[in-house]
Design an enzyme around this catalytic site. Structure first.
Site, PDB file in Angstrom:
ATOM      1  N   ARG A   1       0.836  -1.211   0.000  1.00 50.96           N
ATOM      2  CA  ARG A   1       0.000   0.000   0.000  1.00 50.96           C
ATOM      3  C   ARG A   1       0.866   1.256   0.000  1.00 50.96           C
ATOM      4  NH1 ARG A   1      -3.446  -3.100  -1.730  1.00 50.96           N
ATOM      5  NH2 ARG A   1      -5.092  -3.920  -0.417  1.00 50.96           N
TER       6      ARG A   1
ATOM      7  N   LYS B   1      -5.869   1.727   1.444  1.00 52.62           N
ATOM      8  CA  LYS B   1      -6.889   0.720   1.193  1.00 52.62           C
ATOM      9  C   LYS B   1      -6.700  -0.495   2.109  1.00 52.62           C
ATOM     10  CE  LYS B   1      -8.674  -2.253  -2.459  1.00 52.62           C
ATOM     11  NZ  LYS B   1      -8.475  -2.688  -3.852  1.00 52.62           N
TER      12      LYS B   1
END
Length: 88
Positions: A27, A62
């Site tokens: 991420r 996310k």
């Protein structure tokens, strides 16, 4: 952080790693701008004595939610103290 590593397959073997550490790294990598290295609070804390970072604040990553992010700027170079030779 924690991760699991293993070999997959029976005919064509593949080595892979899984876990929250891998997810966080992925991420951070996908959230970075070109040429930028983003790191977590844990990495920043571990390298604070040897590297400089820019605090980029929290980013909504996310699957992870708001996460403190830091950009790696440079490695600190320790000054070298030069002493005059002692004659005598």
């Amino acid at each position: 952080g924690p991760l699991i590593a293993g070999v997959l397959g029976t005919e064509r073997l593949m080595y892979d790693v899984w876990g929250p550490t891998v997810n966080l790294a992925a991420r951070l990598e996908s959230s970075a701008e070109a040429g930028q290295i983003l790191v977590s609070q844990a990495v920043r804390n571990a390298l604070a004595d040897t590297h400089d970072f820019q605090d980029l604040g929290e980013r909504d990553l996310k699957g992870l939610g708001p996460t403190a992010t830091y950009a790696l700027l440079r490695r600190k170079i320790a000054g070298i103290e030069l002493k005059a030779p002692h004659n005598g």
